[in-house]
Design a protein around this motif. Structure first.
Motif, mmCIF file in Angstrom:
data_model
loop_
_atom_site.group_PDB
_atom_site.id
_atom_site.type_symbol
_atom_site.label_atom_id
_atom_site.label_comp_id
_atom_site.label_asym_id
_atom_site.label_seq_id
_atom_site.Cartn_x
_atom_site.Cartn_y
_atom_site.Cartn_z
ATOM 1 N N CYS A 138 0.845 -1.189 0.000
ATOM 2 C CA CYS A 138 0.000 0.000 0.000
ATOM 3 C C CYS A 138 0.886 1.248 0.000
ATOM 4 O O CYS A 138 1.793 1.364 0.830
ATOM 5 C CB CYS A 138 -0.906 -0.006 1.232
ATOM 6 N N HIS B 225 0.182 4.081 1.030
ATOM 7 C CA HIS B 225 -0.157 4.940 2.162
ATOM 8 C C HIS B 225 0.424 4.426 3.476
ATOM 9 O O HIS B 225 1.065 5.184 4.215
ATOM 10 C CB HIS B 225 -1.675 5.057 2.292
ATOM 11 N N CYS B 226 0.219 3.142 3.762
ATOM 12 C CA CYS B 226 0.677 2.612 5.049
ATOM 13 C C CYS B 226 1.829 1.624 4.924
ATOM 14 O O CYS B 226 2.424 1.223 5.925
ATOM 15 C CB CYS B 226 -0.485 1.954 5.797
ATOM 16 N N SER C 224 1.755 -1.505 4.125
ATOM 17 C CA SER C 224 1.431 -2.909 4.404
ATOM 18 C C SER C 224 1.314 -3.685 3.100
ATOM 19 O O SER C 224 0.930 -3.150 2.059
ATOM 20 C CB SER C 224 0.121 -3.000 5.181
ATOM 21 N N VAL D 221 -0.067 -5.757 0.234
ATOM 22 C CA VAL D 221 -1.416 -5.863 -0.326
ATOM 23 C C VAL D 221 -1.561 -7.111 -1.172
ATOM 24 O O VAL D 221 -2.573 -7.803 -1.112
ATOM 25 C CB VAL D 221 -1.746 -4.616 -1.164
ATOM 26 N N LEU E 244 -6.803 -8.553 -4.738
ATOM 27 C CA LEU E 244 -6.993 -7.174 -4.339
ATOM 28 C C LEU E 244 -8.483 -6.962 -4.111
ATOM 29 O O LEU E 244 -9.293 -7.360 -4.945
ATOM 30 C CB LEU E 244 -6.495 -6.220 -5.433
ATOM 31 N N ARG F 5 -9.720 -0.485 -1.894
ATOM 32 C CA ARG F 5 -9.138 0.118 -0.689
ATOM 33 C C ARG F 5 -8.204 -0.865 0.006
ATOM 34 O O ARG F 5 -8.386 -2.078 -0.076
ATOM 35 C CB ARG F 5 -10.236 0.568 0.279
ATOM 36 N N CYS F 6 -7.196 -0.308 0.670
ATOM 37 C CA CYS F 6 -6.229 -1.125 1.394
ATOM 38 C C CYS F 6 -6.929 -1.820 2.560
ATOM 39 O O CYS F 6 -7.628 -1.167 3.353
ATOM 40 C CB CYS F 6 -5.097 -0.244 1.908
ATOM 41 N N CYS G 44 -5.394 0.039 6.019
ATOM 42 C CA CYS G 44 -5.663 1.438 6.371
ATOM 43 C C CYS G 44 -6.928 2.005 5.733
ATOM 44 O O CYS G 44 -7.293 3.149 5.997
ATOM 45 C CB CYS G 44 -4.470 2.314 6.026
ATOM 46 N N GLN H 229 -7.414 3.152 2.889
ATOM 47 C CA GLN H 229 -7.194 4.214 1.912
ATOM 48 C C GLN H 229 -7.396 3.667 0.493
ATOM 49 O O GLN H 229 -7.180 2.485 0.223
ATOM 50 C CB GLN H 229 -5.780 4.776 2.051
ATOM 51 N N ILE I 139 -6.648 2.606 -3.064
ATOM 52 C CA ILE I 139 -5.443 2.160 -3.775
ATOM 53 C C ILE I 139 -5.869 1.499 -5.081
ATOM 54 O O ILE I 139 -6.947 0.928 -5.176
ATOM 55 C CB ILE I 139 -4.610 1.157 -2.945
#
Length: 239
Positions: A39, A41-42, A44, A46, A54, A59-60, A63, A65, A67
């Motif tokens: 991800c 953003h964080c 982690s 994915v 996915l 979204r992740c 988090c 967010q 993606i």
């Protein structure tokens, strides 16, 4: 083809779109990076190593967010593309080639729109798979010409390469050209001309619409989606 058959084909297309979602996420990175699995953003992970998946929410899982592709976009676009192919008159291995270009084209188009690139990891299978399926069509005695398909692939690639040297086109478009040229050339030289021209027409109309909507002009036009749309539209109507 009946409405039920088209609907079932669209369902298969949505599954192809779901399968393409991880590839779109992984490859939607600007050059020179080749891929991502975490991800942005964080950080982690994915995509798993053994079974890349996915969430369709886009979204992740860690988090939440946004993606990758937006929720259900690859699935809906692939379903629509498969439904369009299903309405055509093609069958057998040539129809399989159309579906293959549609499936690869959805992933490539979404990546091109996101980061203006067409990665080799998808353009090469698109070309190889198309030529293999057309070879199978020729061996099965289906209407069309494998020799013309191969020649058309070479001609379109050469034309796009010349345009790339002038800066009017990217090398990713050049690498996708053999698949587009072969698919169109299987039917006729006329199909090749109109299929290639359709891509430019759709692209021009789209960009004019963007300007009319007063959106900022992009320095680079994502031509991959227009190539696929034009080729499939002409291939389906001329098969």
């Amino acid at each position: 083809m009946s409405a039920l058959s088209v609907a079932l084909t669209a369902v298969v297309g949505s599954l192809a779109g779901a399968a393409a979602r991880p590839a779109v996420f992984a490859r939607s990175v600007p050059a020179p990076a080749s891929a991502r699995s975490a991800c942005p953003h964080c950080g982690s992970a994915v995509l798993g190593r053994r079974l890349p998946v996915l969430p369709v929410s886009g979204r992740c899982p860690a988090c939440a967010q946004a993606i990758g592709p937006r929720a259900l976009v690859p699935e809906a676009v692939a379903a629509a593309a498969f439904a369009v192919v299903a309405t055509g008159a093609a069958s057998g291995w040539f129809a399989a080639a159309q579906y293959w270009v549609a499936a690869c084209g959805v992933a490539l188009a979404l990546i091109d729109l996101a980061v203006q690139r067409l990665p080799d990891v998808l353009t090469l299978p698109a070309c190889g798979g198309t030529l293999i399926l057309l070879t199978a069509a020729a061996l099965a005695g289906e209407t069309g010409s494998l020799g013309r398909a191969a020649a058309a692939a070479g001609v379109l690639t050469a034309v796009f390469l010349l345009m790339a040297f002038s800066g009017a086109m990217g090398l990713g478009d050049v690498k996708l050209a053999p698949a587009i040229g072969a698919l169109l050339g299987w039917s006729s030289w006329t199909a090749l001309f109109w299929g290639a021209a359709a891509g430019f027409v759709v692209g021009a109309v789209s960009e004019v619409a963007r300007l009319t909507a007063r959106r900022a002009r992009r320095t680079h036009v994502s031509f991959g989606p227009y190539m696929v749309i034009g080729a499939l539209a002409v291939s389906v109507t001329t098969a």
